[in-house]
Design a protein around this motif. Structure first.
Motif, mmCIF file in Angstrom:
data_model
loop_
_atom_site.group_PDB
_atom_site.id
_atom_site.type_symbol
_atom_site.label_atom_id
_atom_site.label_comp_id
_atom_site.label_asym_id
_atom_site.label_seq_id
_atom_site.Cartn_x
_atom_site.Cartn_y
_atom_site.Cartn_z
ATOM 1 N N LEU A 166 45.690 -21.412 -54.255
ATOM 2 C CA LEU A 166 44.495 -21.914 -53.640
ATOM 3 C C LEU A 166 44.091 -23.438 -54.076
ATOM 4 O O LEU A 166 44.021 -24.357 -53.389
ATOM 5 C CB LEU A 166 43.199 -21.247 -53.544
ATOM 6 C CG LEU A 166 42.000 -21.811 -52.810
ATOM 7 C CD1 LEU A 166 42.421 -21.875 -51.185
ATOM 8 C CD2 LEU A 166 40.736 -21.127 -53.079
ATOM 9 N N THR A 167 44.212 -23.508 -55.556
ATOM 10 C CA THR A 167 44.099 -24.795 -56.134
ATOM 11 C C THR A 167 45.179 -25.756 -55.784
ATOM 12 O O THR A 167 45.018 -26.956 -55.456
ATOM 13 C CB THR A 167 43.644 -24.489 -57.517
ATOM 14 O OG1 THR A 167 42.539 -23.481 -57.787
ATOM 15 C CG2 THR A 167 43.268 -25.775 -58.197
ATOM 16 N N ILE A 168 46.260 -25.407 -56.040
ATOM 17 C CA ILE A 168 47.542 -26.216 -55.708
ATOM 18 C C ILE A 168 47.375 -26.827 -54.391
ATOM 19 O O ILE A 168 47.350 -28.049 -54.104
ATOM 20 C CB ILE A 168 48.816 -25.307 -56.162
ATOM 21 C CG1 ILE A 168 48.838 -25.147 -57.758
ATOM 22 C CG2 ILE A 168 49.992 -26.417 -55.656
ATOM 23 C CD1 ILE A 168 49.971 -24.413 -58.162
ATOM 24 N N ARG A 169 47.208 -25.801 -53.208
ATOM 25 C CA ARG A 169 47.175 -26.299 -51.994
ATOM 26 C C ARG A 169 46.142 -27.267 -51.646
ATOM 27 O O ARG A 169 46.186 -28.302 -51.008
ATOM 28 C CB ARG A 169 46.920 -24.925 -51.114
ATOM 29 C CG ARG A 169 48.159 -24.141 -50.875
ATOM 30 C CD ARG A 169 47.771 -22.797 -49.990
ATOM 31 N NE ARG A 169 48.849 -21.741 -50.392
ATOM 32 C CZ ARG A 169 50.147 -21.971 -49.990
ATOM 33 N NH1 ARG A 169 50.283 -22.716 -49.030
ATOM 34 N NH2 ARG A 169 50.908 -20.865 -50.112
ATOM 35 N N ASN A 170 44.782 -27.124 -52.197
ATOM 36 C CA ASN A 170 43.698 -28.051 -51.672
ATOM 37 C C ASN A 170 43.927 -29.357 -52.643
ATOM 38 O O ASN A 170 43.603 -30.169 -51.989
ATOM 39 C CB ASN A 170 42.404 -27.237 -52.338
ATOM 40 C CG ASN A 170 41.884 -26.218 -51.259
ATOM 41 O OD1 ASN A 170 42.245 -26.318 -50.143
ATOM 42 N ND2 ASN A 170 41.298 -25.482 -51.877
ATOM 43 N N GLY A 171 44.556 -29.484 -53.727
ATOM 44 C CA GLY A 171 44.800 -30.560 -54.563
ATOM 45 C C GLY A 171 45.841 -31.219 -53.652
ATOM 46 O O GLY A 171 45.727 -32.672 -53.618
ATOM 47 N N ARG A 172 46.775 -30.707 -53.126
ATOM 48 C CA ARG A 172 47.912 -31.418 -52.610
ATOM 49 C C ARG A 172 47.384 -31.852 -51.303
ATOM 50 O O ARG A 172 47.706 -32.971 -50.796
ATOM 51 C CB ARG A 172 49.307 -30.436 -52.166
ATOM 52 C CG ARG A 172 49.902 -30.076 -53.431
ATOM 53 C CD ARG A 172 50.865 -29.136 -53.390
ATOM 54 N NE ARG A 172 52.078 -29.560 -52.644
ATOM 55 C CZ ARG A 172 53.400 -29.581 -52.996
ATOM 56 N NH1 ARG A 172 53.760 -28.904 -53.967
ATOM 57 N NH2 ARG A 172 54.236 -30.201 -52.274
ATOM 58 N N ALA A 173 46.703 -31.123 -50.555
ATOM 59 C CA ALA A 173 46.038 -31.468 -49.190
ATOM 60 C C ALA A 173 44.965 -32.817 -49.356
ATOM 61 O O ALA A 173 45.149 -33.811 -48.640
ATOM 62 C CB ALA A 173 45.124 -30.347 -48.629
#
Ligand code: PEP
Ligand code: MG
Length: 592
Positions: A490-497
């Motif tokens: 989730l953190t990787i996805r939110n960071g990338r977004a």
């Protein structure tokens, strides 16, 4: 011969005699009444003991200067000053005459009173004197009672340190060149003793489930820090096996050394960053030789773990500047003070918190002790003009904390400017994601900072409710647990977004099997102890992003840490045996 099993926390093979370190627990001084005519005799005994203590400390000081450095020698300078302090001795003499108790008893009483008084003063510099007072009075008592007091700073021969547990300050003050290996009953893979042992490249086995009480000083030991095995009184065959393992380790390191100047790039050309975690400024010198792309985590709190000494703004500025100048053109992320929890600094944090790991720790401490925080922020800002610095806040659990920290950073910036001090205009500001609340709200946090670094040591601890330093539950502390992996994802996805870089600086990043999964999950930056860098680079250079993504898709569907770990180990072994030659500059033919 007897074998002990524990956690393999710092690789390598060590051989040597045991040095059983007791710390100060359980010391009881004798106590008895004196007659008037005994007083002079007691006083003379004290003077002889003090002279012996001075001579110990002077030689320790010279050796520290030669072998370790000025910081360590400063500790002994402070002890010499105390051994010459007339107030201290006036106090002892007056009490000896008034109480008519033996000199050991008097010293223990006076030490206790000093410690009580200093423990409650607001000035951390003064509170820091507690450790010095304890150390000096214990050294005098050792001579009075003819019980040699050997501290880890006193080591003058190569040994394997054996202890129930060690504090960060024990690790920082030990005479490191003499410590071949470390064995403790307590601790786990991500405890701070483990992290420091890896940083100092000392083979270590922690969390031995049973008591080490039957080990005596001088017992011959073999420590296999890669296998988690300790053998006492080894037979010939064990010694031969240990030597063979040591040679294999050296040969492997030589093979991986050729990766040093090659980029951490997948076979299909994705460049990721592999950085180092450091704890003390001197470690900065070994970052580039291990082939890292910079420093992803400088645990600045270890500057504060020198007993009797709290570094002020100027000293911190020099330390950060020294690290930045050791890596010209490379990014250096300085994490602000993370004390509290298991990193107790008695001068700052009142003892006796019921749940220190859930308590006044890291950013929570800094946001209340703003004078300490501000002096650190100013020191980092001033140092930032000497390289590519980044600043990172630990243990953020709410958006408000980040807002407050950013506000104080701005204030520190204004203060530096008003003093006419240069600070970098473009200092990226990041946060550690190491509390589940931060991972779950990483979309909100991402809009307020420039990067994330996932701290899986704490994220695992707080997600699974497992004390990372407690050997009884250490087996449960596994970042491959599906719950932790979902938070990382989730953190990787939110960071990338949000378009900000996401790294990971927990111990997991330095494990090639976990790194394979993290690469597949889209992680762009891996930060680990420097000696782990070559093996992670080898893994990255052996795989394509498509393959890594397939690994992630597969294992994220598995239901337990055990199943995920086993599958990753198998996949990694297959990959490395198939691709082998990690050192070729062109990585072989590229896939279409
Ligand atoms: C972590 O929690 O993963 C981390 C890197 O920080 P530390 O180990 O210093 O708590
Ligand atoms: Mg942490």
């Amino acid at each position: 011969m007897k074998e002990y099993r524990g956690f393999p926390v710092s690789p390598g093979i060590a051989r040597g005699p045991a040095f059983v370190f007791q710390g100060d627990d359980g010391f009881v001084a004798p106590s008895f009444a004196l007659a008037e005519e005994d007083i002079e005799g007691e006083w003379s005994r004290l003077l002889v003991a003090v002279e012996k203590a001075k001579s110990d400390v002077s030689s320790l000081r010279s050796r520290a200067l030669e072998e370790v450095g000025r910081d360590q020698a400063n500790i002994f300078d402070a002890h010499l000053l105390m051994l010459d302090d007339p107030d201290f001795f006036d106090n002892i003499e007056a009490r000896l005459r008034s109480s008519l108790r033996n000199i050991e008893r008097v010293i223990v009483e006076i030490e206790g009173e000093f410690v009580d008084r200093l423990s409650n003063v607001p000035d951390p510099e003064l509170r820091a004197r507690v450790t010095d007072i304890r150390d000096v009075s214990r050294r005098i008592l050792g001579h009075l009672l003819n019980t040699e007091r050997r501290t880890l700073a006193d080591l003058d021969e190569d040994v394997i340190v054996v202890a129930r547990d060690l504090l960060p300050s024990d690790m920082m003050t030990m005479n490191r060149p003499r410590v071949r290996g470390i064995v403790t009953e307590a601790g786990g893979r991500t405890s701070h003793v483990a992290i420091l042992a890896r940083a100092f490249e000392i083979p270590a086995v922690l969390g031995i489930g049973e008591s080490l009480e039957d080990l005596e000083d001088g017992t011959a030991l073999v420590v296999d820090g890669s296998a988690g095995l300790v053998v006492a009184d080894p037979d010939e065959q064990t010694l031969l096996r240990a030597e063979a393992a040591r040679l294999r380790g050296e040969a492997n390191a030589r093979v991986l050394a050729c990766l040093r100047d090659l980029p951490a790039e997948t076979r299909d050309g994705l460049r990721v960053l592999v950085k180092s975690n450091i704890e003390v400024p001197d470690e900065a010198d070994s970052v580039l030789p291990h082939g890292a792309d910079g420093i992803g985590l400088f645990r600045s709190e270890f500057l504060f773990f020198r007993p009797g000494h709290i570094p002020g703004e100027e000293e911190q500025y020099q330390a950060y500047r020294r690290v930045l100048e050791a890596l010209p053109g490379h990014p250096v992320t300085i994490r602000t003070l993370d004390i509290g929890g298991d990193k107790i600094l008695p001068e700052f944090v009142a003892a006796g918190e019921k749940n220190p790991l859930l308590g006044w720790r890291a950013i929570r401490f800094c946001l209340t002790r703003t004078e300490i925080f501000m002096s650190q922020l100013r020191a980092i800002l001033r140092a930032s003009v000497h390289g590519d610095a980044r600043i990172m806040f630990p243990m953020i659990s709410t958006v408000e904390e980040l807002d407050q920290a950013l506000g104080l950073l701005e204030e520190a910036r204004r203060e530096c400017r008003s003093r006419g001090q240069d600070v970098s205009e473009s200092l990226p500001i990041g946060i550690m994601i190491e509390v589940p609340s931060a991972a779950l709200t990483s979309d909100l946090l991402a809009s307020k900072c420039d990067f994330f670094s996932i701290g899986t040591n704490d994220l695992t601890q707080y997600t699974l409710a497992v004390d990372r330093g407690n050997e009884r539950v250490a087996a449960l502390h596994n970042p491959l647990h599906p719950s932790v992996l979902r938070l990382i994802d989730l953190t990787i996805r939110n960071g990338r977004a949000a378009g900000i870089p996401v790294g990971l600086c927990g111990e997991m990043a330095g494990d090639p099997a976990s790194a394979l999964l993290l690469l597949g999950m889209g992680l762009g930056e891996f930060s680990m102890s420097s000696p782990s860098v070559p093996a992670v680079k080898q893994l990255i250079r052996s795989v394509t992003t498509v393959e890594a993504r397939a690994v992630a898709d597969e294992v994220l569907g598995l239901g337990s840490a055990k199943a995920i770990g086993a599958r990753l180990d198998g996949l990694l072994a297959g990959l490395l045996s198939e691709r082998g030659g990690a050192c070729s500059a062109d990585q072989g033919p590229r896939p279409d």
